[in-house]
Design a protein around this motif. Structure first.
Motif, mmCIF file in Angstrom:
data_model
loop_
_atom_site.group_PDB
_atom_site.id
_atom_site.type_symbol
_atom_site.label_atom_id
_atom_site.label_comp_id
_atom_site.label_asym_id
_atom_site.label_seq_id
_atom_site.Cartn_x
_atom_site.Cartn_y
_atom_site.Cartn_z
ATOM 1 N N THR A 102 0.828 -1.206 0.000
ATOM 2 C CA THR A 102 0.000 0.000 0.000
ATOM 3 C C THR A 102 0.866 1.261 0.000
ATOM 4 O OG1 THR A 102 -0.274 -0.145 2.412
ATOM 5 C CG2 THR A 102 -2.019 -1.093 1.043
ATOM 6 N N TYR A 103 2.013 1.209 0.673
ATOM 7 C CA TYR A 103 2.934 2.346 0.637
ATOM 8 C C TYR A 103 3.437 2.562 -0.790
ATOM 9 C CZ TYR A 103 7.041 5.233 1.168
ATOM 10 O OH TYR A 103 7.968 6.237 1.016
ATOM 11 N N VAL A 104 3.865 1.483 -1.436
ATOM 12 C CA VAL A 104 4.378 1.592 -2.808
ATOM 13 C C VAL A 104 3.296 2.131 -3.735
ATOM 14 C CG1 VAL A 104 5.226 0.271 -4.795
ATOM 15 C CG2 VAL A 104 6.204 -0.110 -2.523
ATOM 16 N N GLY B 157 0.822 4.132 -2.994
ATOM 17 C CA GLY B 157 0.721 5.567 -2.731
ATOM 18 C C GLY B 157 1.897 6.343 -3.302
ATOM 19 N N TYR B 158 3.073 5.763 -3.193
ATOM 20 C CA TYR B 158 4.278 6.393 -3.725
ATOM 21 C C TYR B 158 4.181 6.548 -5.241
ATOM 22 C CZ TYR B 158 9.263 7.207 -4.514
ATOM 23 O OH TYR B 158 10.465 7.735 -4.900
ATOM 24 N N VAL B 159 3.764 5.479 -5.912
ATOM 25 C CA VAL B 159 3.622 5.506 -7.374
ATOM 26 C C VAL B 159 2.565 6.535 -7.789
ATOM 27 C CG1 VAL B 159 2.854 4.138 -9.370
ATOM 28 C CG2 VAL B 159 4.461 3.165 -7.723
ATOM 29 N N GLY C 263 1.636 9.166 -6.090
ATOM 30 C CA GLY C 263 2.201 10.493 -5.816
ATOM 31 C C GLY C 263 3.199 10.927 -6.871
ATOM 32 N N LEU C 264 4.065 10.013 -7.287
ATOM 33 C CA LEU C 264 5.028 10.341 -8.347
ATOM 34 C C LEU C 264 4.317 10.716 -9.637
ATOM 35 C CD1 LEU C 264 7.828 7.619 -8.009
ATOM 36 C CD2 LEU C 264 8.024 10.072 -7.548
#
Length: 87
Positions: A47-49, A51-53, A55-56
């Motif tokens: 889930t962090y990844v 969100g990171y993707v 966001g990027l």
């Protein structure tokens, strides 16, 4: 789930985002797929990844940038397909 809704609103107030922009069910489904098809600790990492993707992609602002739901769906499908032959 009132407690989860309250937590999301408190997070939104603390760090400044619109809680309506968060598809809670999709995020929880993604966490479940990662936990059950990969390994339990993959849930928060996945889930962090995601969100990171997301966001990027938003920060780049490029045309054709995937929507959050597309990223969540793609990563969830990848997690569901994970298995001994995938690793």
């Amino acid at each position: 789930m009132k407690e989860l809704d309250d937590w999301l609103q408190a997070l939104a107030d603390e760090v400044g985002f619109d809680p309506a922009d968060v598809d809670v069910e999709a995020v929880l489904d993604l966490a479940g797929d990662a936990a059950h098809h990969v390994v339990r600790p993959a849930a928060p990492l996945t889930t962090y990844v995601a969100g990171y993707v997301i966001g990027l992609a938003a920060a780049r602002g490029e045309e054709g940038t995937p929507r959050a739901t597309e990223v969540l769906d793609r990563i969830a499908a990848f997690a569901r397909a994970w298995g001994p032959t995938t690793a």
